[in-house]
Motif scaffolding. Structure first.
Motif: not given
Length: 194
Positions: A78-80, A137-149, A166-168
């Motif tokens: 998602l994008q912040v 994390t800056q506004i506009g940055t893309w992030i990845e949320v990695d959830a592991q059980a 993420l870079t994009s």
């Protein structure tokens, strides 16, 4: 419904379909905190895997229904957005915690038979959520949320979540910005004890 001991888990594809339906519902209902938090973020589920069977890449993802699972992962991007910011112009810690709380819960769908009233059908309720903030994390940055059980029993689950900048949108991970442990309790299996 079959005997609880003999229930088979839903397929990876069925779990992903369930997650997408729930995400659509909770993020498009005006006035819900989920809707307000995720608004404009262009969130997407990018990876789901249970015991080496990967959604969209393995033909067994729509057929295999094991009795148990050992390892499961889900990833979202998602994008912040500006409404997620703190006064310093970076993603607010409370917002990161909310995003982790919502998205990390969905990995538990891979441990459910997928039927109303079955274990982990509603992904439980949070018992505890511990978040360690590692970098802003800056506004506009893309992030990845990695959830592991990490551990899932009939009543309690422990999920480890890492958040990466993420870079994009489709880019590589730059750095880890947060890490979390999330304990969930399955309300379907404990409600009779209340």
């Amino acid at each position: 419904m079959s005997d609880k001991g003999s229930e088979r888990l839903q397929t990876v594809d069925s779990a992903v379909q369930q997650v997408m339906q729930v995400l659509e519902m909770v993020t498009n209902d005006p006035g819900r905190w989920n809707t307000l938090t995720m608004a404009g973020s262009q969130y997407s589920l990018t990876h789901a895997e249970r015991d080496g069977i990967v959604w969209g890449k393995d033909p067994r993802a729509d057929t295999e229904q094991p009795a148990r699972a050992r390892q499961s992962t889900m990833r979202f991007r998602l994008q912040v957005q500006s409404h997620m910011a703190n006064p310093f112009g970076t993603m607010h810690g409370g917002c990161i915690a909310s995003v982790i709380d919502l998205l990390s819960s969905f990995v538990l769908s891979l441990y459910s038979p997928g039927e109303q009233g079955s274990s982990w059908f509603l992904t439980g309720v949070s018992q505890s959520l511990t978040v360690h903030y590692l970098a802003p994390t800056q506004i506009g940055t893309w992030i990845e949320v990695d959830a592991q059980a990490l551990s899932v029993s009939r009543n309690v689950a422990l999920v480890q979540t890492d958040v990466y900048e993420l870079t994009s949108r489709d880019g590589e991970r730059v750095r880890k910005t947060a890490t979390s442990t999330h304990t969930k309790v399955d309300v379907q299996t404990v409600k009779s004890k209340l």
